[in-house]
Design a protein around this motif. Structure first.
Motif: not given
Length: 133
Positions: A13-29
């Motif tokens: 459940a990560s958010t990706w922008e320009n091939g890079k992960r952005v913010g905190i993923s659902g898995g990390e939460r």
């Protein structure tokens, strides 16, 4: 006593922008919530909480797995949660882990698992069973 491991995918459940992960993923939460509840859990000495960078369950995030020597390994999915339901999802994971701990072979019937833990991504036989087959 056999050591058990609770794996948590931190890429789910990560958010990706320009091939890079952005913010905190659902898995990390989910991992953070599990760590908080794990600290007070009666089986905290029997289960190691282990982050994993990817469990290849991308179409069913968030994923966790239970593993122990001589037992089936279970990978569960569809545990994504918003902030309001994270405590409930983490509690379901730990409740299911208790059931897993009690089973000598690790086999968990669908009906006995908490509802959030009914999506199984895979079930892998114990290594010793795989060698003798």
């Amino acid at each position: 006593m056999t050591q058990h491991t609770l794996f948590v995918c931190t890429t789910c459940a990560s958010t990706w922008e320009n091939g890079k992960r952005v913010g905190i993923s659902g898995g990390e939460r989910l991992l953070a919530q599990l760590a908080q509840q794990h600290a007070e859990w009666e089986l905290r000495e029997q289960f190691t909480l282990q982050p994993v960078s990817c469990m290849s369950a991308c179409d069913r995030p968030c994923a966790v797995a239970f593993a122990a020597p001589g037992k089936h390994t279970f990978v569960f999915g569809k545990l994504s949660a918003d902030e309001a339901t994270l405590p409930e999802k983490a509690a379901a994971v730990l409740n299911c882990a208790e059931l897993y701990f009690e089973k000598p072979d690790g086999l968990l019937a669908w009906a006995e698992r908490p509802k959030p833990m009914r999506t199984v991504v895979s079930r892998v036989p114990p290594l010793s069973a795989a060698r003798s087959a």
